[in-house]
Design a protein around this motif. Structure first.
Motif, PDB file in Angstrom:
ATOM      1  N   TRP A  43      -3.800  -1.106  -2.514  1.00 40.80           N
ATOM      2  CA  TRP A  43      -3.813  -0.130  -1.432  1.00 40.80           C
ATOM      3  C   TRP A  43      -3.510  -0.764  -0.077  1.00 40.80           C
ATOM      4  CZ3 TRP A  43      -4.076   5.002  -2.317  1.00 40.80           C
ATOM      5  CH2 TRP A  43      -4.513   5.421  -3.569  1.00 40.80           C
ATOM      6  N   TYR A  60      -4.331   0.508   3.645  1.00 35.92           N
ATOM      7  CA  TYR A  60      -4.839   1.882   3.567  1.00 35.92           C
ATOM      8  C   TYR A  60      -6.077   2.011   2.676  1.00 35.92           C
ATOM      9  CZ  TYR A  60       0.007   2.034   5.028  1.00 35.92           C
ATOM     10  OH  TYR A  60       1.183   1.773   5.666  1.00 35.92           O
ATOM     11  N   ARG A  61      -6.587   0.876   2.220  1.00 37.90           N
ATOM     12  CA  ARG A  61      -7.682   0.898   1.247  1.00 37.90           C
ATOM     13  C   ARG A  61      -8.915   1.621   1.771  1.00 37.90           C
ATOM     14  NH1 ARG A  61     -12.167  -2.014   0.209  1.00 37.90           N
ATOM     15  NH2 ARG A  61     -11.782  -3.341   2.023  1.00 37.90           N
ATOM     16  N   GLY A 107       0.781  -1.226   0.000  1.00 38.06           N
ATOM     17  CA  GLY A 107       0.000   0.000   0.000  1.00 38.06           C
ATOM     18  C   GLY A 107       0.813   1.275   0.000  1.00 38.06           C
TER      19      GLY A 107
END
Length: 645
Positions: free
Chosen positions: A547, A550-551, A522
């Protein structure tokens, strides 16, 4: 065609004539392709590996090196006929040679066969004898080459011991004494090597010398490490004293890849490998846990405590690379502490508590776990200060640092921790902790926006790393320089945003193989998002971007960039409070930006409340590897959104 890299890089034509490879850069390009073992190496990766600060025409220079190497490797290839050895593939190049034509590949394949089949021992001896010195000996100052040198050297040492073990198990090996004596002198911490030397001396009819060797091993282990020899050496000594002919070494609690090691030797090897990065770092974590489990099976609490606490490898990142392994180590440390009870020696208690603090990465914890890890860090620090043990205090302070993310805005506190670690390490010659201190201070200066101070710490860390053979450091400082390029891209006369993105891509290539998935996953998409926010551009929407952790925080902005306002609103409503780690300021700023764009005043108010304590810092820059810009920018937007209601 034959290429040798176990020593200086060289190549020979089929008739034995040497190939003129050209200058150092030409050799490094060829060596880097050898290290890829038949995989394509992107041009951007070659540029990043060849230059710390690539020149403007670096890509063109790489193409020139490749063209010259092709002429040297295939001098009789007609014009316009595609090359067969150094081939263009996709965005990079690949070396097409049978594995038996490259000495490093031939060595690794032979070692793998010998692990499975003792009948390959003669071939193993041949490939070991072919080593001419350290791998890639003439490729200096490159992080990738340092990683490969370390990895291949560990395999060579394994090969030497496996070769000797097979011969001794077969009733041979009397002539191994000189080789094994040298091996033990150069690598005295490899406990199995002492046993092999003693067995070879016995095979040569030198029983008294064999016993003396085992006594030296015991004295070294007790005197230097405070540890008794493992079961294999103890059993061997008993056999020799009883006049029993030592046969094949008995299997111990843990077996590595072809060579059996006791838990003390295993954890010492794991500490060494951890500093090498890449696959070595991955193996280090696996071997460390295996050593802890083997020690627990002995039911010797003091041995278990020493094995757990011996892995004092500096740690910089607040998210574990392998959370499951970290939890297993923490559980073992806590079981051992509980079993030893109030009578546990202070030094062992401090090491076990520091281990709990270091392995309990804050990004992976919540609620009571965070409190427990913080208490362990402080208890370890207090014990270490009372004992006046500098190395133990540096280890304990590493735990304090990793538990210093209780809320946004604590960069100045972490800088003080880093300064103390650096001072301790400098005064007491603890080079690996000196590197840690520099990197902690780099992160803190980056968070506070002092790029000159951060750059000075980066350069100092690189100088230390060159002496301590810590190839992961240039990976991290390369990311820092990409973070600087991103920040400068907003200034008049600074690099273009595209150039800053290219810096991030080059840094990403080096991190991909560094063996640190907790850091890697990410990071690159988040860096690109930060760069776009610096230039008031929408979030990147490439579906191939991973990601990672942190998506959830990036998703509302990505959906807004795709035109999905209602989907973005729903995603924002589901966004949790960020974990207490290096990225918490960045994730709060992403939440604030999405809330402002969507007019969600309640969410904006929560983000503003969280960010007020970090108003002097730069979002994301706490990691020293990326930036979203000053926190004040996002804080002002969030406060204005709240006031507009």
């Amino acid at each position: 065609m034959r290429i040798d890299v176990l020593g200086a890089v060289r190549a020979f034509h089929d008739d034995g004539r040497p190939v003129g490879l050209g200058g150092p850069r030409h050799r490094e390009v060829l060596a880097r392709l050898v290290a890829a073992e038949g995989r394509m190496v992107p041009t951007d990766t070659l540029v990043a590996d060849l230059w710390t600060d690539p020149p403007a025409r670096a890509v063109g220079a790489v193409r020139t090196f490749v063209a010259a190497l092709r002429r040297a490797l295939e001098p009789d290839r007609p014009p316009r006929v595609p090359p067969h050895v150094l081939v263009t593939e996709g965005p990079g190049y690949v070396l097409r040679l049978p594995r038996e034509d490259v000495d490093a590949h031939r060595f690794q394949d032979t070692l793998a066969r010998a692990r499975r089949d003792p009948g390959a021992v003669t071939e193993l001896g041949t490939v070991l004898a072919a080593w001419r010195g350290p791998a890639y000996a003439d490729v200096t100052g490159s992080a990738w080459a340092e990683r490969e040198r370390t990895r291949l050297e560990e395999l060579r040492l394994e090969g030497v011991e496996l070769h000797a073990r097979i011969l001794l198990d077969a009733g041979e090996g009397a002539g191994l004494v000189p080789e094994l004596r040298t091996h033990v002198a150069e690598h005295p911490w490899r406990e199995p090597a002492w046993g092999l030397l003693a067995r070879a001396l016995h095979r040569a009819g030198r029983r008294a010398d064999a016993l003396a060797t085992l006594r030296r091993a015991r004295a070294m282990l007790v005197g230097q490490l405070g540890l008794d020899p493992g079961a294999e050496l103890r059993n061997l000594e008993t056999d020799l004293l009883n006049g029993t002919v030592p046969g094949a070494a008995a299997t111990t609690s843990w077996t590595g890849s072809g060579v059996r090691l006791g838990p003390r030797t295993t954890v010492d090897l794991a500490r060494t490998l951890a500093l090498a990065g890449g696959d070595a770092l991955v193996h280090s974590r696996r071997d460390r846990l295996a050593a802890v489990e083997a020690a627990e099976r002995t039911s010797d609490l003091f041995l278990t405590a020493r094995v757990i606490g011996a892995y004092d490898v500096p740690a910089l990142w607040s998210r574990a690379d392998d959370p499951e392994q970290s939890r297993a180590v923490v559980a073992a440390a806590e079981r051992t502490l509980s079993a030893l009870g109030p009578g546990c020696p202070a030094d062992l208690a401090a090491r076990l508590l520091a281990t709990v603090a270091v392995e309990s990465r804050s990004a992976d914890l919540s609620g009571p776990e965070l409190t427990h890890a913080w208490q362990a860090a402080r208890q370890a620090e207090a014990l270490a200060r009372d004992l006046a043990d500098p190395a133990l205090l540096a280890f304990a302070l590493n735990g304090v640092f990793l538990q210093s993310f209780a809320r946004p805005g604590l960069a100045a506190r972490r800088d003080r921790i880093g300064a103390e670690i650096l001072d301790l390490a400098t005064r007491h010659e603890l080079p690996n902790f000196a590197v840690l201190g520099r990197l902690v201070r780099l992160q803190s200066a980056s968070a506070l926006g002092d790029l000159d101070a951060a750059a000075a710490h980066a350069e100092a860390a690189e100088r230390l790393a060159a002496h301590t053979e810590a190839p992961l450091v240039p990976v991290l400082t390369g990311w820092f320089r990409a973070r600087v390029a991103a920040a400068r891209s907003t200034e008049p006369g600074g690099p273009a945003a595209a150039a800053a993105a290219a810096h991030y891509r080059a840094a990403e290539d080096t991190l991909r193989t560094a063996g640190m998935p907790g850091l890697h996953r990410g990071l690159f998409p988040l860096a690109l998002l930060g760069l776009r926010l610096l230039h008031d551009r929408p979030a990147p929407t490439d579906p191939r971007l991973d990601w990672g952790p942190y998506r959830l925080w990036a998703r509302p902005l990505v959906l807004l960039a795709q035109g999905g306002e209602e989907q973005a609103r729903a995603a924002l409503a589901a966004v949790p409070k960020p974990p207490r780690d290096h990225m918490q300021e960045a994730l709060w700023c992403l939440t604030a930006r999405a809330a402002v764009r969507l007019g969600e005043r309640g969410v904006a108010a929560r983000a503003a409340a969280a960010l007020r304590g970090a108003r002097t810092e730069h979002a994301g820059a706490t990691c020293g590897m990326l930036t979203l810009g000053p926190v004040t920018r996002y804080l002002a937007e969030a406060e204005a959104c709240v006031e507009a209601g």
